[in-house]
Motif scaffolding. Structure first.
Motif, PDB file in Angstrom:
ATOM      1  N   GLY A  14       0.835  -1.000  -0.070  1.00  0.00           N
ATOM      2  CA  GLY A  14       0.026   0.052  -0.035  1.00  0.00           C
ATOM      3  C   GLY A  14       0.836   1.408   0.195  1.00  0.00           C
ATOM      4  O   GLY A  14       0.291   2.307  -0.512  1.00  0.00           O
ATOM      5  N   LEU A  15       2.027   1.208   0.741  1.00  0.00           N
ATOM      6  CA  LEU A  15       2.833   2.061   0.722  1.00  0.00           C
ATOM      7  C   LEU A  15       3.407   2.593  -0.679  1.00  0.00           C
ATOM      8  O   LEU A  15       3.492   3.794  -1.027  1.00  0.00           O
ATOM      9  N   LEU A  16       3.798   1.814  -1.413  1.00  0.00           N
ATOM     10  CA  LEU A  16       4.297   1.589  -2.813  1.00  0.00           C
ATOM     11  C   LEU A  16       3.296   2.374  -3.895  1.00  0.00           C
ATOM     12  O   LEU A  16       3.553   3.125  -4.422  1.00  0.00           O
ATOM     13  N   GLY A  17       2.115   1.452  -3.732  1.00  0.00           N
ATOM     14  CA  GLY A  17       1.138   1.830  -4.590  1.00  0.00           C
ATOM     15  C   GLY A  17       0.608   3.234  -4.208  1.00  0.00           C
ATOM     16  O   GLY A  17       0.210   4.085  -5.229  1.00  0.00           O
ATOM     17  N   GLY A  18       0.329   3.668  -2.888  1.00  0.00           N
ATOM     18  CA  GLY A  18      -0.381   4.926  -2.625  1.00  0.00           C
ATOM     19  C   GLY A  18       0.879   6.105  -3.092  1.00  0.00           C
ATOM     20  O   GLY A  18       0.330   7.264  -3.430  1.00  0.00           O
ATOM     21  N   GLY A  19       2.297   5.766  -2.865  1.00  0.00           N
ATOM     22  CA  GLY A  19       3.158   6.760  -3.139  1.00  0.00           C
ATOM     23  C   GLY A  19       3.056   6.967  -4.995  1.00  0.00           C
ATOM     24  O   GLY A  19       3.060   8.245  -5.274  1.00  0.00           O
ATOM     25  N   ALA A  20       2.915   5.774  -5.712  1.00  0.00           N
ATOM     26  CA  ALA A  20       2.875   6.127  -6.949  1.00  0.00           C
ATOM     27  C   ALA A  20       1.549   6.832  -7.319  1.00  0.00           C
ATOM     28  O   ALA A  20       1.575   7.914  -8.316  1.00  0.00           O
ATOM     29  N   LEU A  21       0.420   6.664  -6.855  1.00  0.00           N
ATOM     30  CA  LEU A  21      -0.929   7.469  -7.139  1.00  0.00           C
ATOM     31  C   LEU A  21      -0.681   8.714  -6.524  1.00  0.00           C
ATOM     32  O   LEU A  21      -1.346   9.585  -7.324  1.00  0.00           O
ATOM     33  N   GLY A  22      -0.106   9.018  -5.669  1.00  0.00           N
ATOM     34  CA  GLY A  22       0.131  10.327  -5.074  1.00  0.00           C
ATOM     35  C   GLY A  22       0.855  10.988  -5.953  1.00  0.00           C
ATOM     36  O   GLY A  22       0.584  12.267  -6.375  1.00  0.00           O
ATOM     37  N   ILE A  23       2.049  10.567  -6.621  1.00  0.00           N
ATOM     38  CA  ILE A  23       2.809  11.267  -7.528  1.00  0.00           C
ATOM     39  C   ILE A  23       1.808  11.413  -8.913  1.00  0.00           C
ATOM     40  O   ILE A  23       1.899  12.586  -9.509  1.00  0.00           O
ATOM     41  N   GLY A  24       1.179  10.425  -9.309  1.00  0.00           N
ATOM     42  CA  GLY A  24       0.248  10.913 -10.428  1.00  0.00           C
ATOM     43  C   GLY A  24      -0.717  11.643 -10.141  1.00  0.00           C
ATOM     44  O   GLY A  24      -1.124  12.689 -11.058  1.00  0.00           O
ATOM     45  N   ALA A  25      -1.364  11.754  -8.872  1.00  0.00           N
ATOM     46  CA  ALA A  25      -2.408  12.770  -8.620  1.00  0.00           C
ATOM     47  C   ALA A  25      -1.421  14.351  -8.580  1.00  0.00           C
ATOM     48  O   ALA A  25      -2.120  15.340  -9.025  1.00  0.00           O
ATOM     49  N   GLY A  26      -0.544  14.151  -8.217  1.00  0.00           N
ATOM     50  CA  GLY A  26       0.475  15.602  -7.942  1.00  0.00           C
ATOM     51  C   GLY A  26       0.709  16.038  -9.134  1.00  0.00           C
ATOM     52  O   GLY A  26       0.438  17.367  -9.602  1.00  0.00           O
ATOM     53  N   VAL A  27       1.216  15.290 -10.233  1.00  0.00           N
ATOM     54  CA  VAL A  27       1.382  15.688 -11.626  1.00  0.00           C
ATOM     55  C   VAL A  27      -0.033  16.188 -12.322  1.00  0.00           C
ATOM     56  O   VAL A  27       0.107  17.222 -12.909  1.00  0.00           O
ATOM     57  N   ALA A  28      -0.930  15.581 -12.109  1.00  0.00           N
ATOM     58  CA  ALA A  28      -2.325  15.933 -12.538  1.00  0.00           C
ATOM     59  C   ALA A  28      -2.596  17.287 -12.157  1.00  0.00           C
ATOM     60  O   ALA A  28      -3.280  18.084 -12.724  1.00  0.00           O
ATOM     61  N   TRP A  29      -2.233  17.446 -10.619  1.00  0.00           N
ATOM     62  CA  TRP A  29      -2.827  18.594 -10.240  1.00  0.00           C
ATOM     63  C   TRP A  29      -1.981  19.788 -10.733  1.00  0.00           C
ATOM     64  O   TRP A  29      -2.554  20.918 -11.034  1.00  0.00           O
ATOM     65  N   VAL A  30      -0.662  19.813 -10.901  1.00  0.00           N
ATOM     66  CA  VAL A  30       0.122  20.568 -11.516  1.00  0.00           C
ATOM     67  C   VAL A  30      -0.175  20.953 -13.081  1.00  0.00           C
ATOM     68  O   VAL A  30      -0.141  22.056 -13.223  1.00  0.00           O
ATOM     69  N   GLU A  31      -0.221  19.905 -13.545  1.00  0.00           N
ATOM     70  CA  GLU A  31      -0.892  20.242 -15.198  1.00  0.00           C
ATOM     71  C   GLU A  31      -2.353  20.947 -15.073  1.00  0.00           C
ATOM     72  O   GLU A  31      -2.439  21.855 -15.941  1.00  0.00           O
ATOM     73  N   PHE A  32      -3.101  20.425 -14.467  1.00  0.00           N
ATOM     74  CA  PHE A  32      -4.613  20.980 -14.252  1.00  0.00           C
ATOM     75  C   PHE A  32      -4.558  22.441 -13.859  1.00  0.00           C
ATOM     76  O   PHE A  32      -5.301  23.348 -14.370  1.00  0.00           O
ATOM     77  N   PHE A  33      -3.893  22.598 -12.844  1.00  0.00           N
ATOM     78  CA  PHE A  33      -4.065  24.142 -12.136  1.00  0.00           C
ATOM     79  C   PHE A  33      -2.657  25.103 -12.639  1.00  0.00           C
ATOM     80  O   PHE A  33      -2.569  26.086 -12.177  1.00  0.00           O
ATOM     81  N   LYS A  34      -2.051  24.528 -13.417  1.00  0.00           N
ATOM     82  CA  LYS A  34      -0.956  25.459 -14.219  1.00  0.00           C
ATOM     83  C   LYS A  34      -0.196  25.916 -13.106  1.00  0.00           C
ATOM     84  O   LYS A  34       0.265  27.009 -12.980  1.00  0.00           O
ATOM     85  N   THR A  35       0.531  25.007 -12.116  1.00  0.00           N
ATOM     86  CA  THR A  35       1.384  25.248 -11.065  1.00  0.00           C
ATOM     87  C   THR A  35       2.487  25.979 -11.675  1.00  0.00           C
ATOM     88  O   THR A  35       3.110  25.339 -12.605  1.00  0.00           O
TER      89      THR A  35
END
Length: 91
Positions: A14-35
């Motif tokens: 869960g730690l590994l999978g959650g970290g990977a999903l967190g990275i994916g969510a963060g990249v999506a956040w950065v792209e969506f909100f134009k950080t």
């Protein structure tokens, strides 16, 4: 002991999978909100905010799910079916 080891396995997976999903969510956040990417701000946001949150949530969820699955009795195991057949056969 088996339940504890399965809970630890769920924690690690869960730690590994959650970290990977967190990275994916963060990249999506950065792209969506134009950080802004000034001095690596977007990368620090992803790896110091989203990845640890995702890893923490994934570790907790994995440990809980593996713990629930490990604590359930297995009713369709081979030994159970063999014992069941022995009990129902006429002697």
């Amino acid at each position: 002991m088996k339940v504890v080891l399965l809970i630890l396995l769920g924690l690690v997976l869960g730690l590994l999978g959650g970290g990977a999903l967190g990275i994916g969510a963060g990249v999506a956040w950065v792209e969506f909100f134009k950080t802004t990417n000034f001095e690596g701000y977007s990368a620090m946001l992803v790896f110091f905010t989203f990845m640890p949150i995702g890893a923490l949530l994934g570790a907790v969820a994995g440990a809980i799910l593996f713990g629930i699955a490990a604590s359930r009795p297995v009713e369709l195991s081979v030994e159970h079916l063999q014992n069941r057949e022995r009990d129902t056969l006429p002697r």
